[in-house]
Write a protein that holds these residues in place. Sequence first.
Motif, PDB file in Angstrom:
ATOM      1  N   TRP A  35      60.390   9.061  64.741  1.00  0.00           N
ATOM      2  CA  TRP A  35      59.579   7.869  64.933  1.00  0.00           C
ATOM      3  C   TRP A  35      60.279   6.673  64.279  1.00  0.00           C
ATOM      4  O   TRP A  35      60.674   6.726  63.107  1.00  0.00           O
TER       5      TRP A  35
ATOM      6  N   TYR B 219      52.800   8.948  68.714  1.00  0.00           N
ATOM      7  CA  TYR B 219      53.672   7.764  68.832  1.00  0.00           C
ATOM      8  C   TYR B 219      53.977   7.580  70.309  1.00  0.00           C
ATOM      9  O   TYR B 219      54.671   8.399  70.924  1.00  0.00           O
TER      10      TYR B 219
ATOM     11  N   VAL C  66      51.369   3.694  67.150  1.00  0.00           N
ATOM     12  CA  VAL C  66      50.932   4.936  66.513  1.00  0.00           C
ATOM     13  C   VAL C  66      49.419   4.971  66.609  1.00  0.00           C
ATOM     14  O   VAL C  66      48.736   4.025  66.179  1.00  0.00           O
TER      15      VAL C  66
END
Length: 307
Positions: A205, A242, A168
Amino acid sequence: MMRSILTDLDAVLSIARLGSFRAAALELGMSTTALSNAIAKLEQRLAVRLFNRTTRSVSLTDAGRTFVERVGPAMTDIHDAMLTVQSLQEIPKGTLRINAFATAAREVMEPLILSFMRRYPQVHIDLVTEGRIVDIVAAGFDLGLRPADLVPTDMIAVPLGLKRSNAVVASPDFLRTHGTPNVPADLYRFRCIRARLPNNALFRWKFEKGGDAVQIDVQGSITLDESSLVKIAAQNGVGLGYVMEADVRDDIAAGRLVRVLKDWTPSLAPLALYYPGRKNPPAAFSAFIQAARDFASGDRGNDAQSR
């Protein structure tokens, strides 16, 4: 004459397998018109129609189905015989078709593929990247490149040993302005860059730490379907992104991006090159497999691991 007939027979098998003149023409490296003309001449020579054609579909006639059932195994034997002879050549040459995830291809492009091409300039690499899993045999590929846990069990795998993880990231300015998330749940308070999967679904995510797995449906002002675009958006302060760590490793080192939630993004399955068992593979294929094994063993100057 014999070479022309073999080419025409390969064309018939390709159309029958793909169900499309256009797709077969792309696979064979010829125009749709040239392919259609070749099939028409073959049908004229055989005095029988092999395909039913409409503006929307292509299907085998009964005669065509019988023809393919008889010709297919014979062509396999012929190509095996040709490969047997080619495997005896000292200098690798010809074409290798490889199917891979784009992220996987980027990781091995320079240290494996380009290095191999410099060593064997007479080998042509046809690299196709796509997000979906394909049957490399049915699609006409020599090799596949995927995370090891996605390799079909009936394939021979060559693990490449690269350490992989998600990351991230955000620009330094974004984090100075909005702060830094400390746990995945914090992401609900941040503007993020959403990602769309090849099946059109939005990507959630994924995080894991100490046995706790979490999936976050992030929110943001932009949705993208290519990781290189996510990186660009993150660099420009659009939000948190991400991505694969390998795709942003240089940007993190240079300070263009900052990685957060690192302890929540553990290692992923390593990449593996895979292929079906085959008798007497051509020299180019054998040379590439050996190059992959050398790469995996570290005989590559450690380029991929040191960056």
